[in-house]
Design an enzyme around this catalytic site. Sequence first.
Site, PDB file in Angstrom:
ATOM      1  N   HIS A 167     -51.760 -32.627  46.118  1.00  0.00           N
ATOM      2  CA  HIS A 167     -52.121 -31.368  46.762  1.00  0.00           C
ATOM      3  C   HIS A 167     -53.632 -31.215  46.881  1.00  0.00           C
ATOM      4  O   HIS A 167     -54.395 -32.096  46.466  1.00  0.00           O
ATOM      5  CB  HIS A 167     -51.491 -30.182  46.018  1.00  0.00           C
ATOM      6  N   CYS A 214     -50.698 -33.197  38.507  1.00  0.00           N
ATOM      7  CA  CYS A 214     -50.636 -33.695  39.884  1.00  0.00           C
ATOM      8  C   CYS A 214     -51.856 -34.549  40.200  1.00  0.00           C
ATOM      9  O   CYS A 214     -52.788 -34.653  39.419  1.00  0.00           O
ATOM     10  CB  CYS A 214     -50.597 -32.520  40.859  1.00  0.00           C
TER      11      CYS A 214
END
Length: 164
Positions: A128, A140
């Site tokens: 992201h 992430c």
Amino acid sequence: MRPTDMVLSPRGLRFMGRTFPCAIGRGGLTGNKREGDGATPRGAHDIVGMLYRPDRIAKPAGWAVPIRPGDLWSDDPADEDYNLMVGAPYPHSHEALRRADPLYDLLLITDWNWPRAVRGRGSAIFVHVWRKPRHPTAGCVALSRTDLLWIAPRLRHGVKLIVA
């Protein structure tokens, strides 16, 4: 490993002959991922989805799916929908996909602990937009908005995120 895979290296994320600065989890890399540890799991992870905010960016690829109000991601290991996209109202622990900040304006979903999740092995491992350059994530991989927008339309079926 194929040239079309995204490969995490000490210099950044390599993809299609380019290396992009990126951020990983505040817990570093791990081979033993656990919910809430803040680590990015090692392995070869398929990219299985692309979500985007249609009110903020144009559709980045033909297979991208819009994030709607009420779209959530379950991060509750005790729930049967653990590590799956769910909708509001949702009484269990979850992460909102439609955020006030730009982190999830565009996100790639990996197959980490998906679709049949092992409870407690970690959830919501995405690629992201970063909060700020190289600022750690909760597990992430994150990139600049510009770089992620460059990568997204070039992704093809079968691409992997390789975290060594």
